[in-house]
Write a protein that holds these residues in place. Structure first.
Motif, PDB file in Angstrom:
ATOM      1  N   ILE A 173      38.644  -5.994   0.440  1.00 35.84           N
ATOM      2  CA  ILE A 173      37.834  -4.772   0.401  1.00 35.84           C
ATOM      3  C   ILE A 173      36.443  -5.078  -0.130  1.00 35.84           C
ATOM      4  O   ILE A 173      35.438  -4.582   0.395  1.00 35.84           O
ATOM      5  N   ALA A 174      36.357  -5.916  -1.165  1.00 35.49           N
ATOM      6  CA  ALA A 174      35.056  -6.280  -1.725  1.00 35.49           C
ATOM      7  C   ALA A 174      34.218  -7.012  -0.687  1.00 35.49           C
ATOM      8  O   ALA A 174      33.010  -6.752  -0.549  1.00 35.49           O
ATOM      9  N   ALA A 175      34.840  -7.911   0.084  1.00 35.47           N
ATOM     10  CA  ALA A 175      34.110  -8.635   1.127  1.00 35.47           C
ATOM     11  C   ALA A 175      33.621  -7.678   2.212  1.00 35.47           C
ATOM     12  O   ALA A 175      32.486  -7.800   2.694  1.00 35.47           O
ATOM     13  N   LEU A 176      34.452  -6.728   2.595  1.00 34.75           N
ATOM     14  CA  LEU A 176      34.048  -5.758   3.617  1.00 34.75           C
ATOM     15  C   LEU A 176      32.926  -4.857   3.124  1.00 34.75           C
ATOM     16  O   LEU A 176      31.999  -4.537   3.884  1.00 34.75           O
ATOM     17  N   ARG A 177      32.979  -4.464   1.865  1.00 34.83           N
ATOM     18  CA  ARG A 177      31.894  -3.650   1.304  1.00 34.83           C
ATOM     19  C   ARG A 177      30.572  -4.416   1.336  1.00 34.83           C
ATOM     20  O   ARG A 177      29.520  -3.853   1.645  1.00 34.83           O
ATOM     21  N   GLU A 178      30.641  -5.695   1.002  1.00 34.05           N
ATOM     22  CA  GLU A 178      29.430  -6.513   1.023  1.00 34.05           C
ATOM     23  C   GLU A 178      28.859  -6.602   2.445  1.00 34.05           C
ATOM     24  O   GLU A 178      27.649  -6.486   2.639  1.00 34.05           O
ATOM     25  N   ARG A 179      29.740  -6.767   3.426  1.00 34.92           N
ATOM     26  CA  ARG A 179      29.274  -6.828   4.816  1.00 34.92           C
ATOM     27  C   ARG A 179      28.634  -5.509   5.238  1.00 34.92           C
ATOM     28  O   ARG A 179      27.610  -5.490   5.929  1.00 34.92           O
ATOM     29  N   ILE A 180      29.226  -4.399   4.823  1.00 37.92           N
ATOM     30  CA  ILE A 180      28.667  -3.088   5.155  1.00 37.92           C
ATOM     31  C   ILE A 180      27.289  -2.920   4.525  1.00 37.92           C
ATOM     32  O   ILE A 180      26.359  -2.411   5.172  1.00 37.92           O
ATOM     33  N   GLU A 181      27.149  -3.376   3.276  1.00 35.05           N
ATOM     34  CA  GLU A 181      25.847  -3.271   2.616  1.00 35.05           C
ATOM     35  C   GLU A 181      24.788  -4.075   3.366  1.00 35.05           C
ATOM     36  O   GLU A 181      23.655  -3.614   3.532  1.00 35.05           O
ATOM     37  N   VAL A 182      25.156  -5.254   3.833  1.00 33.68           N
ATOM     38  CA  VAL A 182      24.214  -6.069   4.602  1.00 33.68           C
ATOM     39  C   VAL A 182      23.828  -5.361   5.895  1.00 33.68           C
ATOM     40  O   VAL A 182      22.643  -5.295   6.257  1.00 33.68           O
ATOM     41  N   LEU A 183      24.810  -4.806   6.587  1.00 37.92           N
ATOM     42  CA  LEU A 183      24.516  -4.082   7.832  1.00 37.92           C
ATOM     43  C   LEU A 183      23.633  -2.864   7.569  1.00 37.92           C
ATOM     44  O   LEU A 183      22.716  -2.569   8.351  1.00 37.92           O
ATOM     45  N   GLU A 184      23.889  -2.161   6.472  1.00 36.10           N
ATOM     46  CA  GLU A 184      23.056  -1.002   6.138  1.00 36.10           C
ATOM     47  C   GLU A 184      21.616  -1.433   5.865  1.00 36.10           C
ATOM     48  O   GLU A 184      20.671  -0.766   6.290  1.00 36.10           O
ATOM     49  N   ARG A 185      21.448  -2.574   5.174  1.00 40.54           N
ATOM     50  CA  ARG A 185      20.087  -3.059   4.913  1.00 40.54           C
ATOM     51  C   ARG A 185      19.385  -3.433   6.210  1.00 40.54           C
ATOM     52  O   ARG A 185      18.199  -3.155   6.372  1.00 40.54           O
ATOM     53  N   ILE A 186      20.121  -4.034   7.134  1.00 42.07           N
ATOM     54  CA  ILE A 186      19.509  -4.423   8.408  1.00 42.07           C
ATOM     55  C   ILE A 186      19.068  -3.185   9.173  1.00 42.07           C
ATOM     56  O   ILE A 186      17.946  -3.113   9.688  1.00 42.07           O
ATOM     57  N   VAL A 187      19.947  -2.202   9.256  1.00 44.08           N
ATOM     58  CA  VAL A 187      19.657  -1.000  10.056  1.00 44.08           C
ATOM     59  C   VAL A 187      18.551  -0.170   9.417  1.00 44.08           C
ATOM     60  O   VAL A 187      17.721   0.410  10.120  1.00 44.08           O
ATOM     61  N   THR A 188      18.502  -0.093   8.104  1.00 36.47           N
ATOM     62  CA  THR A 188      17.496   0.743   7.454  1.00 36.47           C
ATOM     63  C   THR A 188      16.190  -0.005   7.178  1.00 36.47           C
ATOM     64  O   THR A 188      15.238   0.595   6.688  1.00 36.47           O
ATOM     65  N   ASP A 189      16.133  -1.279   7.525  1.00 34.12           N
ATOM     66  CA  ASP A 189      14.910  -2.060   7.336  1.00 34.12           C
ATOM     67  C   ASP A 189      13.823  -1.508   8.258  1.00 34.12           C
ATOM     68  O   ASP A 189      14.058  -1.232   9.433  1.00 34.12           O
ATOM     69  N   GLU A 190      12.607  -1.337   7.725  1.00 30.44           N
ATOM     70  CA  GLU A 190      11.519  -0.765   8.509  1.00 30.44           C
ATOM     71  C   GLU A 190      11.143  -1.650   9.691  1.00 30.44           C
ATOM     72  O   GLU A 190      10.705  -1.165  10.734  1.00 30.44           O
TER      73      GLU A 190
END
Length: 80
Positions: A44-61
């Motif tokens: 679960i911790a690994a999946l949360r980290e992956r989601i955070e990375v994806l969120e940063r990519i998508v929300t990057d200007e």
């Protein structure tokens, strides 16, 4: 000691042995399930980290998904 007493002692002895084995098995299952819970927590911790990375990519200007899709469409138009 009469035969009845011997039989009763044997039955009690066998019952105590079976209970001890069941208790040992229950302890093993409990430790196994806690180990499995730790594995789930790690996943679960690994999946949360992956989601955070994806969120940063998508929300990057600088990340402009629409522009990239348009570029892909333009490339497809040139090939066809």
């Amino acid at each position: 000691m009469n035969v009845t007493a011997v039989v009763i002692v044997a039955i009690v002895g066998v019952t105590i042995i079976k209970l001890a084995k069941l208790m040992d098995k229950a302890r093993q299952n409990k430790s196994g399930s806690s180990q499995q819970a730790r594995q789930y927590d790690t996943q679960i911790a690994a999946l949360r980290e992956r989601i955070e990375v994806l969120e940063r990519i998508v929300t990057d200007e600088g990340y402009d998904l629409k522009k990239q899709f348009n570029n892909l469409n333009k490339d497809d138009d040139h090939v066809a």
